[in-house]
Design a protein around this motif. Sequence first.
Motif, short mmCIF file in Angstrom:
data_model
loop_
_atom_site.label_atom_id
_atom_site.label_comp_id
_atom_site.label_asym_id
_atom_site.label_seq_id
_atom_site.Cartn_x
_atom_site.Cartn_y
_atom_site.Cartn_z
N SER A 17 0.98 -1.27 0.04
CA SER A 17 0.17 0.03 0.05
C SER A 17 0.80 1.14 -0.05
CB SER A 17 -0.95 -0.12 1.11
OG SER A 17 -0.13 0.12 2.34
N ARG A 19 1.00 5.22 1.48
CA ARG A 19 0.53 6.21 2.33
C ARG A 19 1.44 7.55 2.21
NH1 ARG A 19 4.06 3.38 6.22
NH2 ARG A 19 4.97 4.80 7.53
N PHE A 509 -4.69 -0.60 4.98
CA PHE A 509 -5.88 0.47 5.23
C PHE A 509 -7.35 -0.15 5.01
CE2 PHE A 509 -1.86 2.54 4.04
CZ PHE A 509 -1.65 3.74 5.19
#
Length: 534
Positions: A17, A19, A509
């Motif tokens: 992911s 961020r 998330f």
Amino acid sequence: MERNNNLKTTPIEVVKSTRTDRKTVITSANAGKIIPVGVIPLLREDRVRRGRMIINVEAMEMAEPIFNGINVRASAYLVPKLAEDNFNGMDDLNRSYMGVPREDGETPIDFIKTHSFNRNDEFYKTLGIHATQGATVNRQYLEAYNLLINHMRTEVSKSIEHRTMTDATLAPAFWNNPHMNHIKPDFDQAIIDGEVSLNTTGNGLRVTGVYGAGGGETISNQFNNIHTNEGDESGFTTYGNRNIFAKQNAATGAMEVFAELENDGITVSVANFELARKTQAFAKMRQDFQGHSDEYIIDLMMAGINVPTEQLRHPILLAEKTQQMGMQQRFATDASNLDEHVTVGGASIDLSMTVPAITCGGTIIVVCQIVPDNLFERTQDLFLTTTDTTDYPEFVKNYLDPEPVEVVRNGYIDQNHSDPDSVFGYAPLNHGYMRSTPNIGGKYYRPTVDASFDEERQKFWANEKIDVELSSDWYMCTDIHHKIFSDSTVDNFEITAKGEFQIEGNTVFGPAIRESTDDYDKVIEDVDQTRLSK
């Protein structure tokens, strides 16, 4: 027979992911400090795909423009988690992360070290980080800062004292002295000179001029007691029942004790010359590893053995830029004060960086140093003070010099030094002819350090010391004044910064959420939820 590979060492593939860590910084500080501007924590296996931070520094009002430059240096470092001193290696870190002790019965190493938060600490106050007063917090930010400071000090000089990991004050910045960095407090004479072993053909060397006498023997007046004890003859050295005497020159009073090299024979091996040359070369290579704290790591690297995780045991420089601050005068606009003015200054620095996946995690810390140029306006002009041609550089003499090092006297640094002939440090041969000396004259001429107040000199930010020495003050801004500012009692620099870091890692998330509604219930009412029976 079919074999099942159940000893894989590659972890499972996970969905990565991305961020964002955005930084908005508004803070203030004084010059002469290593100012923390931003901290970005990295979890294990995180990488920074793209990172950028723009830092603006503004100087508060000054009476006059400053002639010597004010330098702003911004640096971004990665301080890996493995750099913390409680981990001896990745095995320790992995066990600590999972709460497993090194040995059965031991307490696991703390992966997260804590301390009590104090909002009055300079470090947290400058960063603008808040927590409940007295709360127990993770001290990784503070420890990363102190590890970085110690790393920077080691790079500058091994003689500078290191900080503790809980020191929450702002560390002194480093002076910007590029034309004086070649002067060192000491040097490795063996690396420059080399050493060649001498071999004796006998079992030892015969020494003359030393005599041992027993009790009652008569000694020639050429032999006197080796130990001078202000005339007290009780100072004899006794071995068994014998006193030791040394032969003395009747005219000069000096001892005449000699080792006879010729009679026993001294040989110099050609192989020893080659050994000295190779040892000298390897010693120079070893200097590049002196920042490592463990001797065995240095020995491994000198043996050509790669230590994969060793680079993660120290802070890593990601980006660094230096900008000289620009000055601008601001004049009053009312008719009666048109000649009145103040001066302000500013600088802007743009840092960009990337970080590969860091298995141990760590902290990116961005720091800023605001330091004026040191003038050294009373440095000795060697050409001016040379009155004999034999003191000029001379090619053959200098080229064949086995030890091309000069002693730097105090008077070279400051011609007004009260002890000009004492040793200040050491520098390469003929360093004084690599010239970079400011010449400040006319109404600005200043022959002494502690001169009386001169309004014209307000245009110089001079931080001079009486009888300067090559100590920690030479490297660090431990005592910098702020008298050039209109108000020297407050922080005289304001720092603003904007940054954004795109971090790729294993963090999962949740989906975006909306405010609670009854949409689900409305839809489910129209769904036939009966099941067939059979």
